[in-house]
Design a protein around this motif. Sequence first.
Motif: not given
Length: 315
Positions: A71-80
């Motif tokens: 839950x703390x990485x999902x949106x960041x990985x999507x940005x990657x």
Amino acid sequence: MTTPLLRPSPLLRLGTRGSKLALTQAGLVRDALAAAMPALSAPGAIEIVAIKTTGDAIQDRPLSEAGGKGLFVKEIEEALLTRRIDAAVHSMKDMPTAQPPGLAIAAFLPREDARDVLIAGDVRRIADLRQGAVVGTSALRRRAQLLHRRPDLQIVNLRGNVETRLAKRAASTVEATLLALAGLKRLGMAHVGTPVPEDEMLPAVGQGAVCIECREDDARTRGWLAAIDHAPTATCVAAEHAMLAVLDGSCRTPIAGHAILTPDGGLHLRGLIVKPDGSEAIATERRGPAGDAEAMGRDAGHELKRRGGPGFLST
């Protein structure tokens, strides 16, 4: 009419959560890259991009009830994956055991102290908390280990960043809380509590380690990150995550694990599973060559899984 000066585009965009600690950790990565790679040392060569995650948005309930790890990485990985950023800076303890297709963990900073810290005013030890004391934590790992040692304690959910949780403790919303020493040290706040020995509170897998994730096919970024990768940290975390993967661990399961390198070139791994209510704990450890880190982790995970039996972590 004066023509405005155009700022050069950054060579590297680092994505991270927007908390003070996350931004501090991203700054450490930026500074390490700038020191190691002349191409990244110019002002503006590296841009830090703050991204709000689902884990940051959820404050009213434990993350274990909202989906667990990731839950703390999902949106960041999507940005990657959509190329809004080139690399992502994460606290390793927030990372699932596998990355999405196309992404990879490419580097680690040197690990900080992995222990937890007890913050309880003048009280320095878990054993010295008063009978029935109210302790705030959102981590099932901490809750289960606390209840295993002190079943009399009242454990309540306490979410928020470091500053928020410290403020609630100071306001006597709770009598005590626990935080990761690594984060406190990076924020210059290690003085606020007392480190808890690992015999009393084994850390979370990956605690104290900062990892950098990027796209697998991005050779330029991977080359830059290779220049700052701390191999000893990578080895220890590999053992811990191999154990976690066997146990299918997430934020919904009370699992702890910590590996260190020994002076003789070996590796020492400690692993622990605890029933959520603290009623039973099963521990194991492994010692062996550092080159066997992942195999040792898997073996430790299989032992814990076998000894716990079906349903141990969900009862």
